[in-house]
Write a protein that holds these residues in place. Structure first.
Motif, mmCIF file in Angstrom:
data_model
loop_
_atom_site.group_PDB
_atom_site.id
_atom_site.type_symbol
_atom_site.label_atom_id
_atom_site.label_comp_id
_atom_site.label_asym_id
_atom_site.label_seq_id
_atom_site.Cartn_x
_atom_site.Cartn_y
_atom_site.Cartn_z
ATOM 1 N N GLN A 107 41.125 9.583 -3.030
ATOM 2 C CA GLN A 107 41.054 8.237 -2.455
ATOM 3 C C GLN A 107 41.996 8.119 -1.269
ATOM 4 O O GLN A 107 43.201 8.313 -1.399
ATOM 5 C CB GLN A 107 41.433 7.193 -3.517
ATOM 6 C CG GLN A 107 41.441 5.755 -3.011
ATOM 7 C CD GLN A 107 40.049 5.275 -2.681
ATOM 8 O OE1 GLN A 107 39.110 5.581 -3.381
ATOM 9 N NE2 GLN A 107 39.928 4.528 -1.602
ATOM 10 N N THR A 118 37.604 3.932 6.502
ATOM 11 C CA THR A 118 37.388 5.227 5.842
ATOM 12 C C THR A 118 35.949 5.383 5.359
ATOM 13 O O THR A 118 35.684 6.089 4.394
ATOM 14 C CB THR A 118 38.344 5.387 4.636
ATOM 15 O OG1 THR A 118 38.063 4.335 3.700
ATOM 16 C CG2 THR A 118 39.788 5.332 5.074
ATOM 17 N N THR A 119 35.030 4.728 6.040
ATOM 18 C CA THR A 119 33.623 4.774 5.607
ATOM 19 C C THR A 119 32.717 5.060 6.794
ATOM 20 O O THR A 119 32.900 4.492 7.870
ATOM 21 C CB THR A 119 33.202 3.433 4.966
ATOM 22 O OG1 THR A 119 34.113 3.108 3.923
ATOM 23 C CG2 THR A 119 31.798 3.522 4.396
ATOM 24 N N THR A 120 31.750 5.922 6.573
ATOM 25 C CA THR A 120 30.762 6.245 7.608
ATOM 26 C C THR A 120 29.371 6.216 6.988
ATOM 27 O O THR A 120 29.142 6.797 5.932
ATOM 28 C CB THR A 120 31.015 7.647 8.205
ATOM 29 O OG1 THR A 120 32.336 7.683 8.765
ATOM 30 C CG2 THR A 120 29.992 7.968 9.292
ATOM 31 N N ASP A 121 28.443 5.515 7.654
ATOM 32 C CA ASP A 121 27.046 5.478 7.216
ATOM 33 C C ASP A 121 26.238 6.501 8.001
ATOM 34 O O ASP A 121 26.405 6.629 9.219
ATOM 35 C CB ASP A 121 26.436 4.094 7.448
ATOM 36 C CG ASP A 121 27.021 3.032 6.527
ATOM 37 O OD1 ASP A 121 27.662 3.414 5.531
ATOM 38 O OD2 ASP A 121 26.853 1.838 6.831
ATOM 39 N N SER A 127 31.573 2.555 9.603
ATOM 40 C CA SER A 127 31.369 1.197 9.074
ATOM 41 C C SER A 127 32.624 0.642 8.427
ATOM 42 O O SER A 127 32.591 -0.397 7.788
ATOM 43 C CB SER A 127 30.220 1.199 8.056
ATOM 44 O OG SER A 127 30.456 2.139 7.031
ATOM 45 N N GLN A 135 26.192 7.473 2.440
ATOM 46 C CA GLN A 135 27.402 6.780 2.869
ATOM 47 C C GLN A 135 28.616 7.604 2.440
ATOM 48 O O GLN A 135 28.805 7.867 1.246
ATOM 49 C CB GLN A 135 27.494 5.376 2.273
ATOM 50 C CG GLN A 135 28.698 4.585 2.800
ATOM 51 C CD GLN A 135 28.739 3.153 2.291
ATOM 52 O OE1 GLN A 135 29.074 2.916 1.134
ATOM 53 N NE2 GLN A 135 28.385 2.200 3.149
ATOM 54 N N GLN A 136 29.407 8.022 3.416
ATOM 55 C CA GLN A 136 30.600 8.821 3.131
ATOM 56 C C GLN A 136 31.815 7.902 3.072
ATOM 57 O O GLN A 136 32.163 7.251 4.057
ATOM 58 C CB GLN A 136 30.799 9.881 4.226
ATOM 59 C CG GLN A 136 32.020 10.754 4.004
ATOM 60 C CD GLN A 136 31.947 11.508 2.691
ATOM 61 O OE1 GLN A 136 31.064 12.331 2.493
ATOM 62 N NE2 GLN A 136 32.843 11.206 1.772
ATOM 63 N N LYS A 137 32.442 7.856 1.896
ATOM 64 C CA LYS A 137 33.637 7.023 1.716
ATOM 65 C C LYS A 137 34.884 7.899 1.659
ATOM 66 O O LYS A 137 34.815 9.101 1.442
ATOM 67 C CB LYS A 137 33.518 6.191 0.443
ATOM 68 C CG LYS A 137 32.358 5.201 0.463
ATOM 69 C CD LYS A 137 32.319 4.371 -0.807
ATOM 70 C CE LYS A 137 31.180 3.354 -0.747
ATOM 71 N NZ LYS A 137 31.104 2.531 -1.969
ATOM 72 N N ASN A 138 36.030 7.259 1.855
ATOM 73 C CA ASN A 138 37.342 7.905 1.702
ATOM 74 C C ASN A 138 37.583 9.034 2.694
ATOM 75 O O ASN A 138 38.361 9.954 2.427
ATOM 76 C CB ASN A 138 37.521 8.430 0.271
ATOM 77 C CG ASN A 138 37.305 7.357 -0.767
ATOM 78 O OD1 ASN A 138 37.631 6.185 -0.521
ATOM 79 N ND2 ASN A 138 36.718 7.711 -1.897
#
Length: 591
Positions: free
Chosen positions: A175, A226-229, A223, A243-246
């Motif tokens: 995280q 720490t987030t990319t769509d 987005s 969706q890539q988080k963290n």
């Protein structure tokens, strides 16, 4: 027996057996004669793809002519007891061989120690023998299987593996704790994140999956901190794929840049364009990459939006019949491009299929006796038989446009008329004995005339140089598996131009949604066209123009001579049951 004689022999047998008529045979042979020398299309494909004859009826008879047996005759689905058995055959064979077989709509259905049996939708395809010969079997047999049944079998037993996404699923992202106002990540932090998160697997997996799903564009959009769509454009609509988080968006952008040629990873304040090349399922795929700086909630962070256009040469249409031009539009379009000189202009917004139409038109007129030059920025598809000029810092688009006048061309494709200089050279080419193709961004065909005039091109030059302006759009095609009949409100239909007789005599369909179309109700796209042929009356109207081009008068003359507006073309697609009322309303303007 030569290739031409084989075609004629198969055609004569189909004619003798009552499967096709003499007229259909002659039409198919005429289409085949115009195919490029490197084309592998066969007579059967022409009959069901171009002449719209029943596929199973044609291919079953051709299979019988070649003495191929039919497997699972009369079945709509693979019998349940065979599913696991066929899946075992698929799993046992090398992945690259299976991928090739699947692309050619073929699947193994029986295997012994020395013999392999393959069910194919087109058993006469010579490529199949080449693929199967790579396997370690003393003998192999090819059998005919109805196309829809092959599709059903593949859906049940074949799963394309994406090793990059498999790796991605194993990653346990820690995280990240980045809040508003945190310090801007430096290069060392970005490098550490790239190495830690194996983002390489994400991007490589995305490139592979985009090709397999038939995606036109992949969008990578920050987005959050720490987030990319990652969104895929399929059949003209964007939807979220992953969706890539963290993970910091800067790290994902850096990975894409590292894979892209002609871009600077450390440049984040200006737009950049580059390209990627990959082999996906044994086919060379090119990706055009556009990178633009964008604003995020944290103004000090340098976020970037990335759009990747997938260029798969297997999707190139080389046959005008496959474009789906309606009767009058096709007739006028062929008449325009068969002229020895003049300019043909395709108009429409980005993503409306202009390049596809131009490539098909070029293949129609390509001839070894002609010097065909293209000036595009960037070059999307490679056209065999044409010399495609390379734009660079040393040779700009403007320089190339000027240079082609001295390069002895017969046919020229100018990617886009973007300003007066481009327009003047395109017009000059057209007026000096060259056939010229180009594009413009306008809403409809008549407004292209006004656009050229407002650029500074004189009316007499427009009237004398232009053969045709054709506006086009792409409509989503209703999913054949789930579309449903319904009765729309008559006023809705009248609002888009249907008369009472058409309302009474036609059946209308709506989108529903199912597993085969990702619950969208649509699968695939098709074109609608507004083909404005420059007849004597249209030319005279342009020549008589004063300070303004009378678009409405030009439109009225053309419609009186048989031109369909975009909305009228859309109405025909509704009557065919190919698309929905909502789709035509959304894509077209009032007549």
């Amino acid at each position: 027996m030569s290739k031409v004689n084989t075609r004629r022999h198969i055609g004569d047998l189909l004619l003798h057996r009552g499967i096709i008529t003499e007229e259909q045979l002659q039409m198919a042979l005429s289409i085949l004669d115009k195919e490029p020398e490197n084309s592998n299309r066969r007579l059967g494909q022409i009959l069901y793809q171009d002449l719209k004859l029943e596929r199973h009826k044609i291919m079953k008879e051709i299979a019988a002519i070649y003495a191929f047996d039919e497997v699972f005759p009369g079945k709509d689905q693979l019998p349940d007891e065979k599913v696991s058995e066929v899946k075992d055959f698929v799993d046992d064979l090398p992945q690259e061989i299976i991928d090739d077989l699947v692309y050619h709509k073929a699947v193994p259905i029986h295997k012994t120690n020395s013999t392999l049996t393959i069910a194919a939708a087109d058993p006469a395809d010579p490529t199949l023998s080449t693929i199967i010969s790579k396997l370690n079997f003393k003998q192999f047999e090819i059998a005919y299987c109805r196309y829809e049944l092959v599709e059903d079998i593949l859906n049940k037993v074949y799963e394309q593996k994406n090793e990059f996404l498999d790796l991605l699923e194993e990653i346990d992202y820690e995280q990240a704790d980045i809040q508003e106002g945190d310090e801007i990540p430096d290069e060392e932090e970005i490098d550490a994140e790239i190495n830690q998160s194996m983002l390489n697997s994400l991007i490589e997996g995305m490139l592979v999956e985009a090709v397999r799903q038939g995606v036109s564009d992949a969008h990578i959009i920050p987005s959050g901190p720490t987030t990319t769509d990652i969104r895929f454009r399929l059949d003209g609509k964007l939807h979220l794929w992953y969706q890539q988080k963290n993970v910091k968006p800067e790290a994902i952008a850096a990975v894409v840049k590292d894979k892209t040629r002609n871009v600077d990873r450390f440049e984040r304040d200006s737009s950049q364009d580059g390209f990627i090349q990959r082999s996906v399922d044994n086919h060379n795929i090119r990706y055009r990459v556009s990178i633009m700086p964008m604003v995020g909630a944290q103004f000090e962070r340098k976020f970037e939006s990335i759009v990747i256009r997938i260029l798969d040469d297997r999707k190139v249409i080389t046959d005008l019949d496959v474009l789906g031009l309606q009767k009058q539009a096709k007739s006028d379009f062929v008449r325009a491009i068969e002229k020895p000189s003049g300019i043909v202009i395709i108009t429409g917004p980005t993503g409306s299929g202009k390049s596809t139409t131009l490539v098909a038109a070029l293949y129609y007129v390509l001839d070894p006796t002609k010097n065909v030059l293209t000036v595009e920025e960037p070059v999307e598809y490679l056209i065999q038989g044409a010399r495609q000029l390379k734009i660079s810092h040393n040779m700009t688009f403007d320089n190339a446009i000027r240079g082609i006048l001295r390069h002895d061309p017969d046919i020229v494709l100018v990617g886009e008329i973007r300003d007066l200089m481009t327009a003047e050279i395109a017009i000059k080419l057209a007026n000096t004995g060259h056939l010229t193709f180009s594009t413009l961004h306008t809403n409809d065909a008549p407004s292209a005339v006004s656009r050229l005039y407002k650029m500074g091109v004189e009316p007499f030059l427009i009237a004398n140089a232009v053969n045709m302006v054709m506006a086009q759009r792409l409509l989503r095609r209703l999913c054949s598996n789930c579309k449903e009949e319904f009765e729309p409100h008559p006023e809705t239909l009248r609002g888009i131009g249907f008369n009472d007789e058409e309302i009474r005599s036609n059946t209308f369909f709506k989108a529903v949604g199912c597993d085969k179309c990702n619950n969208t109700g649509y699968k695939g796209r098709m074109g609608i066209h507004e083909a404005l042929y420059f007849s004597k009356e249209v030319k005279r109207t342009i020549l008589d123009s004063g300070e303004e081009i009378d678009e409405e008068k030009i439109k009225d003359i053309a419609v009186g001579q048989g031109m369909m507006t975009l909305r009228a073309s859309g109405r025909e697609r509704i009557k065919e049951g190919s698309t929905s009322i909502e789709e035509v309303i959304a894509i077209t303007l009032d007549d």
